[in-house]
Design a protein around this motif. Structure first.
Motif, short mmCIF file in Angstrom:
data_model
loop_
_atom_site.label_atom_id
_atom_site.label_comp_id
_atom_site.label_asym_id
_atom_site.label_seq_id
_atom_site.Cartn_x
_atom_site.Cartn_y
_atom_site.Cartn_z
N ALA A 105 38.14 30.08 56.75
CA ALA A 105 37.68 29.15 55.71
C ALA A 105 37.19 29.88 54.46
CB ALA A 105 36.59 28.24 56.27
N PRO A 106 36.32 30.90 54.58
CA PRO A 106 35.94 31.63 53.36
C PRO A 106 37.12 32.31 52.68
CG PRO A 106 34.41 32.11 55.14
CD PRO A 106 35.53 31.35 55.75
N ALA A 107 38.08 32.79 53.49
CA ALA A 107 39.25 33.43 52.89
C ALA A 107 40.08 32.42 52.10
CB ALA A 107 40.11 34.08 53.97
N ALA A 108 40.15 31.19 52.61
CA ALA A 108 40.90 30.16 51.88
C ALA A 108 40.23 29.83 50.55
CB ALA A 108 41.02 28.90 52.74
N VAL A 109 38.89 29.73 50.57
CA VAL A 109 38.16 29.47 49.33
C VAL A 109 38.33 30.64 48.36
CG1 VAL A 109 35.88 29.07 48.33
CG2 VAL A 109 36.49 28.01 50.51
N LEU A 110 38.25 31.88 48.90
CA LEU A 110 38.42 33.05 48.05
C LEU A 110 39.84 33.10 47.48
CD1 LEU A 110 37.26 35.70 46.96
CD2 LEU A 110 38.04 36.81 49.06
N ALA A 111 40.83 32.71 48.28
CA ALA A 111 42.21 32.72 47.79
C ALA A 111 42.39 31.73 46.65
CB ALA A 111 43.17 32.39 48.94
N VAL A 112 41.77 30.55 46.78
CA VAL A 112 41.86 29.56 45.70
C VAL A 112 41.19 30.09 44.44
CG1 VAL A 112 41.18 27.26 44.97
CG2 VAL A 112 42.02 27.63 47.30
N ALA A 113 40.02 30.71 44.61
CA ALA A 113 39.32 31.27 43.44
C ALA A 113 40.14 32.36 42.78
CB ALA A 113 37.95 31.80 43.86
N LEU A 114 40.72 33.23 43.61
CA LEU A 114 41.56 34.29 43.05
C LEU A 114 42.81 33.72 42.40
CD1 LEU A 114 41.33 37.07 45.79
CD2 LEU A 114 40.28 37.06 43.52
N GLY A 115 43.32 32.61 42.98
CA GLY A 115 44.50 31.99 42.40
C GLY A 115 44.25 31.50 40.99
N PHE A 116 43.05 30.96 40.75
CA PHE A 116 42.72 30.52 39.40
C PHE A 116 42.35 31.71 38.50
CE2 PHE A 116 41.98 26.50 41.63
CZ PHE A 116 42.70 25.64 40.82
N GLY A 117 41.65 32.68 39.08
CA GLY A 117 41.20 33.79 38.26
C GLY A 117 42.24 34.86 38.03
N ALA A 118 43.23 34.92 38.91
CA ALA A 118 44.25 35.97 38.81
C ALA A 118 45.63 35.37 38.58
CB ALA A 118 44.22 36.84 40.06
N GLN A 119 45.69 34.33 37.78
CA GLN A 119 46.99 33.71 37.49
C GLN A 119 47.92 34.70 36.80
OE1 GLN A 119 46.62 29.99 35.43
NE2 GLN A 119 45.07 29.20 36.82
N ARG A 120 47.38 35.53 35.92
CA ARG A 120 48.20 36.51 35.22
C ARG A 120 48.82 37.50 36.21
NH1 ARG A 120 48.04 38.25 30.02
NH2 ARG A 120 47.59 36.05 29.60
N LEU A 121 48.04 37.92 37.21
CA LEU A 121 48.56 38.85 38.21
C LEU A 121 49.69 38.22 39.02
CD1 LEU A 121 48.39 41.55 39.72
CD2 LEU A 121 46.62 40.52 41.19
N VAL A 122 49.48 36.97 39.45
CA VAL A 122 50.54 36.27 40.20
C VAL A 122 51.77 36.09 39.34
CG1 VAL A 122 51.13 34.13 41.40
CG2 VAL A 122 48.84 35.11 41.67
N GLN A 123 51.57 35.78 38.07
CA GLN A 123 52.70 35.62 37.14
C GLN A 123 53.46 36.92 36.98
OE1 GLN A 123 51.48 34.41 33.24
NE2 GLN A 123 53.56 34.17 32.47
N ASP A 124 52.73 38.04 36.88
CA ASP A 124 53.39 39.34 36.75
C ASP A 124 54.23 39.66 37.98
OD1 ASP A 124 52.16 39.60 34.32
OD2 ASP A 124 50.51 40.85 35.07
N ILE A 125 53.67 39.41 39.17
CA ILE A 125 54.39 39.74 40.41
C ILE A 125 55.63 38.87 40.57
CG2 ILE A 125 54.20 39.71 42.93
CD1 ILE A 125 51.30 40.55 42.63
N LEU A 126 55.52 37.58 40.27
CA LEU A 126 56.69 36.70 40.36
C LEU A 126 57.76 37.12 39.37
CD1 LEU A 126 55.07 33.18 40.85
CD2 LEU A 126 56.31 34.53 42.54
N ALA A 127 57.34 37.44 38.14
CA ALA A 127 58.32 37.88 37.14
C ALA A 127 58.99 39.18 37.57
CB ALA A 127 57.63 38.06 35.78
N GLY A 128 58.21 40.12 38.13
CA GLY A 128 58.79 41.36 38.61
C GLY A 128 59.76 41.13 39.75
N PHE A 129 59.46 40.16 40.62
CA PHE A 129 60.37 39.84 41.73
C PHE A 129 61.73 39.38 41.20
CE2 PHE A 129 62.14 36.48 44.44
CZ PHE A 129 62.38 37.20 45.60
N PHE A 130 61.71 38.51 40.21
CA PHE A 130 62.97 38.01 39.65
C PHE A 130 63.69 39.09 38.84
CE2 PHE A 130 60.81 33.86 40.26
CZ PHE A 130 61.75 33.28 41.10
N ILE A 131 62.95 39.97 38.18
CA ILE A 131 63.59 41.07 37.44
C ILE A 131 64.40 41.95 38.39
CG2 ILE A 131 63.11 43.24 36.23
CD1 ILE A 131 60.84 41.81 34.80
N VAL A 132 63.83 42.24 39.56
CA VAL A 132 64.51 43.12 40.51
C VAL A 132 65.66 42.39 41.20
CG1 VAL A 132 64.23 44.44 42.63
CG2 VAL A 132 62.47 44.54 40.86
#
Length: 297
Positions: A105-132
């Protein structure tokens, strides 16, 4: 007396833990170090083998498949290392008695918080996945990157591609590191083949047909030279008059080149055209230059 009676029990418990979970933690750390070194060694070995095969097949430019495989090998190596570290961390935490099920449960809450706070990081990784996966570019490609928020694109040779960033070295030797999520457009200047374009300014008093014939002869002579021919896919062609100004007109010469070699070929053709026209008594203006439809270098 109570403390003295409990002291041997504490030592016994510590000894049991050291022989059990403590030994397992040491083995996990040692295995993690060995696995990471093995993964790094395998990634470097695969990359070296790809480079060796590419040099054997073409000494000038690597094939698109080899560039893609090299970028993919680096991404896979990076991903494997991340998985090894995560699994090892969870296993070590379990040996220390940390209840992993209670952390869901704490990990799920932390994941949601990181999802909002680290949107740029997730965007970078997804873009890199499609580039490759889409093979937009690979190591050794000459590219131009348009980045959001910047007016001047970054142009240079790709030196590293990961899921998060792309590293490009410019013609001036500068290293430009760009997050993949901020790349809005990619211009690959070394895909399959390239084109060198030279617009030759000629005085209006010159005979167009004679100038075209001289340029055609210069192109044929250049194509017969080994140092130039190894960069060309076919002989340079004279396309005719490109534009007409008050005191001169421009005749365009076009040559198909190996990927990324259009700038070298353009410089070679400029030197030969200037010398060849001077030999024919045709004086050129001072602005003879290579047209740049795809990039600058």
């Amino acid at each position: 007396m109570v403390l003295s009676s409990q002291h041997p029990d504490v030592l016994h418990d510590v000894s049991l833990w050291a022989r059990g979970n403590g030994l397992e933690i040491v083995l996990l750390v040692t295995g993690t170090v060995l696995l990471t070194r093995l993964a790094t060694w395998l990634g470097a070995r695969i990359t070296t083998q790809i480079d060796a095969n590419a040099r054997e097949t073409d000494a000038l430019v690597r094939s698109e498949a080899s560039k893609h495989r090299q970028a993919l090998a680096q991404v896979i190596t990076w991903s494997v290392l991340a998985v090894i570290y995560c699994v090892a961390a969870l296993a070590i935490a379990q040996r220390f008695g940390v209840p992993l099920t209670s952390l869901v449960a704490p990990a799920a809450v932390l994941a949601v918080a990181l999802g909002f706070g680290a949107q740029r990081l997730v965007q970078d990784i997804l873009a890199g996945f499609f580039i490759v996966t889409e093979r937009q570019y690979g190591l050794g490609d000459l590219i131009r990157l348009s980045v959001s928020g910047l007016s001047n694109p970054a142009a240079g040779t790709v030196e590293d591609v990961t899921l998060r960033i792309t590293t490009v070295r410019t013609a001036d030797g500068e290293v430009v590191i760009t997050p993949n999520g901020q790349i809005t457009q990619v211009t690959n200047l070394s895909r399959d083949w390239a084109r060198a374009i030279v617009d030759v300014p000629v005085p209006v008093i010159a005979d167009v047909n004679r100038v075209s014939e001289v340029l055609r002869r210069i192109g044929d002579e250049a194509y017969k030279e080994p140092d130039v021919r190894q960069l060309l896919l076919d002989a340079p062609a004279v396309m005719g008059v490109q534009s007409i100004d008050v005191d001169h007109f421009q005749v365009r010469v076009v040559a198909r080149t190996l990927p990324g070699k259009q700038f070298d070929v353009g410089r070679m053709l400029r030197a030969r055209i200037a010398a060849g026209l001077l030999r024919e008594g045709i004086n050129l203006p001072a602005n003879l230059d290579t047209a740049d439809p795809t990039g600058t270098q």
